[in-house]
Design a protein around this motif. Structure first.
Motif, mmCIF file in Angstrom:
data_model
loop_
_atom_site.group_PDB
_atom_site.id
_atom_site.type_symbol
_atom_site.label_atom_id
_atom_site.label_comp_id
_atom_site.label_asym_id
_atom_site.label_seq_id
_atom_site.Cartn_x
_atom_site.Cartn_y
_atom_site.Cartn_z
ATOM 1 N N MET A 34 38.755 9.745 11.551
ATOM 2 C CA MET A 34 38.082 8.620 11.561
ATOM 3 C C MET A 34 37.177 8.638 12.886
ATOM 4 N N ALA A 35 36.218 8.175 12.729
ATOM 5 C CA ALA A 35 34.972 8.280 13.578
ATOM 6 C C ALA A 35 34.809 6.663 14.182
ATOM 7 N N PHE A 36 34.739 6.495 15.490
ATOM 8 C CA PHE A 36 34.660 5.443 16.144
ATOM 9 C C PHE A 36 33.127 5.370 16.758
ATOM 10 N N SER A 37 32.789 4.292 16.815
ATOM 11 C CA SER A 37 31.338 3.991 17.475
ATOM 12 C C SER A 37 31.518 4.143 18.865
ATOM 13 N N THR A 38 30.186 4.427 19.311
ATOM 14 C CA THR A 38 30.339 4.621 20.924
ATOM 15 C C THR A 38 29.839 3.348 21.563
ATOM 16 N N GLN A 39 29.441 2.275 20.722
ATOM 17 C CA GLN A 39 29.055 1.040 21.524
ATOM 18 C C GLN A 39 30.459 0.321 21.770
ATOM 19 N N ASP A 40 30.205 -0.796 22.461
ATOM 20 C CA ASP A 40 31.438 -1.448 23.292
ATOM 21 C C ASP A 40 31.992 -2.352 22.017
ATOM 22 N N SER A 41 31.620 -2.434 20.703
ATOM 23 C CA SER A 41 32.162 -3.340 19.716
ATOM 24 C C SER A 41 33.577 -2.275 19.173
ATOM 25 N N ASP A 42 34.245 -2.919 18.707
ATOM 26 C CA ASP A 42 35.676 -2.477 18.219
ATOM 27 C C ASP A 42 35.550 -2.119 16.697
ATOM 28 N N GLU A 43 34.211 -1.741 16.032
ATOM 29 C CA GLU A 43 33.913 -1.656 14.358
ATOM 30 C C GLU A 43 34.607 -0.031 14.437
ATOM 31 N N VAL A 44 35.160 0.124 13.093
ATOM 32 C CA VAL A 44 35.504 1.340 12.669
ATOM 33 C C VAL A 44 34.469 1.892 11.612
ATOM 34 N N LEU A 45 33.981 2.988 11.817
ATOM 35 C CA LEU A 45 33.007 3.649 10.711
ATOM 36 C C LEU A 45 33.644 4.382 9.716
ATOM 37 N N SER A 46 33.580 4.100 8.621
ATOM 38 C CA SER A 46 34.516 4.560 7.437
ATOM 39 C C SER A 46 33.435 5.209 6.328
ATOM 40 N N GLU A 47 32.494 6.175 6.827
ATOM 41 C CA GLU A 47 31.539 6.727 5.875
ATOM 42 C C GLU A 47 32.055 7.898 5.612
ATOM 43 N N ILE A 48 31.908 8.354 4.263
ATOM 44 C CA ILE A 48 32.469 9.689 3.840
ATOM 45 C C ILE A 48 31.329 10.792 3.806
ATOM 46 N N ASN A 49 31.602 11.749 4.422
ATOM 47 C CA ASN A 49 30.392 12.754 4.389
ATOM 48 C C ASN A 49 30.687 13.778 3.281
ATOM 49 N N VAL A 50 29.748 13.588 2.089
ATOM 50 C CA VAL A 50 29.877 14.391 0.850
ATOM 51 C C VAL A 50 29.232 15.685 0.732
ATOM 52 N N THR A 51 28.497 16.001 1.944
ATOM 53 C CA THR A 51 27.678 17.286 1.925
ATOM 54 C C THR A 51 28.848 18.425 1.564
ATOM 55 N N PRO A 52 29.937 18.746 2.268
ATOM 56 C CA PRO A 52 30.456 19.693 2.133
ATOM 57 C C PRO A 52 31.202 19.887 0.775
ATOM 58 N N LEU A 53 31.522 18.503 0.223
ATOM 59 C CA LEU A 53 32.078 18.513 -1.312
ATOM 60 C C LEU A 53 31.092 19.084 -2.094
ATOM 61 N N VAL A 54 29.632 18.710 -2.066
ATOM 62 C CA VAL A 54 28.761 19.020 -2.925
ATOM 63 C C VAL A 54 28.524 20.697 -2.922
ATOM 64 N N ASP A 55 28.618 21.194 -1.521
ATOM 65 C CA ASP A 55 28.427 22.503 -1.303
ATOM 66 C C ASP A 55 29.691 23.469 -1.986
ATOM 67 N N VAL A 56 30.836 22.870 -1.877
ATOM 68 C CA VAL A 56 31.974 23.656 -2.363
ATOM 69 C C VAL A 56 31.847 23.591 -4.171
ATOM 70 N N MET A 57 31.301 22.292 -4.640
ATOM 71 C CA MET A 57 31.276 22.316 -6.020
ATOM 72 C C MET A 57 29.855 23.384 -6.583
ATOM 73 N N LEU A 58 28.890 23.166 -5.947
ATOM 74 C CA LEU A 58 27.943 24.248 -6.242
ATOM 75 C C LEU A 58 28.336 25.782 -6.113
ATOM 76 N N VAL A 59 29.082 26.136 -5.345
ATOM 77 C CA VAL A 59 29.612 27.534 -5.074
ATOM 78 C C VAL A 59 30.663 27.823 -6.119
ATOM 79 N N LEU A 60 31.623 26.950 -6.585
ATOM 80 C CA LEU A 60 32.530 26.946 -7.596
ATOM 81 C C LEU A 60 31.816 27.167 -9.002
ATOM 82 N N LEU A 61 30.720 26.244 -9.048
ATOM 83 C CA LEU A 61 29.707 26.420 -10.627
ATOM 84 C C LEU A 61 29.160 27.714 -10.485
ATOM 85 N N VAL A 62 28.440 28.173 -9.439
ATOM 86 C CA VAL A 62 28.067 29.601 -9.422
ATOM 87 C C VAL A 62 28.985 30.599 -9.827
ATOM 88 N N VAL A 63 30.117 30.712 -9.335
ATOM 89 C CA VAL A 63 31.247 31.627 -9.713
ATOM 90 C C VAL A 63 31.700 31.558 -11.196
#
Length: 133
Positions: free
Chosen positions: A1-30
């Motif tokens: 989990m990523a926490f913001s560096t500001q003084d607020s207590d909000e939790v960032l819950s974004e998913i990074n899909v770039t590695p998932l897309v990379d893996v799917m493209l490699v599998l497709l090519v294979v």
């Protein structure tokens, strides 16, 4: 989990899909590269033969019981006491005889049981019971 560096207590819950897309493209090519290699690459000239007709299948014998309790073999009315002997004669002609039993929904179950007993005593082992959906 990523926490913001500001003084607020909000939790960032974004998913990074770039590695998932990379893996799917490699599998497709294979899969694209390996799929043609999985086919049989040996050329074979198969011999020619004459067409053979499949063996003829005979229609099953139909035993029916109508709403009034009358017994029929195919479309011929038969008395209950003669049902077994007629089935035995049909079995003697065709040892692989198949029978379909169908009865009206208003027929007493005792009549159906008698028909099934006659079929069994005639030595017929291939029996199908026909019902509506």
């Amino acid at each position: 989990m990523a926490f913001s560096t500001q003084d607020s207590d909000e939790v960032l819950s974004e998913i990074n899909v770039t590695p998932l897309v990379d893996v799917m493209l490699v599998l497709l090519v294979v899969f694209i590269v390996t799929a043609p290699l999985l086919t049989n690459a040996i050329p074979i000239n198969l011999p020619k033969t004459e067409a053979v007709a499949p063996p003829e299948q005979k229609d099953p014998l139909v035993v029916s019981i109508d709403g009034e309790g009358r017994f029929f073999i195919n479309k011929d009315e038969v008395q209950l006491d003669l049902l077994q002997s007629n089935l035995e004669a049909a079995k003697a002609e065709d040892p692989e005889l198949r029978v379909q039993l169908q009865a009206d929904e208003h027929v007493d179950y005792g009549q159906v049981a008698k028909a099934m007993a006659s079929i069994e005593r005639a030595g017929i082992t291939k029996l199908a019971v026909i019902t509506a959906r």
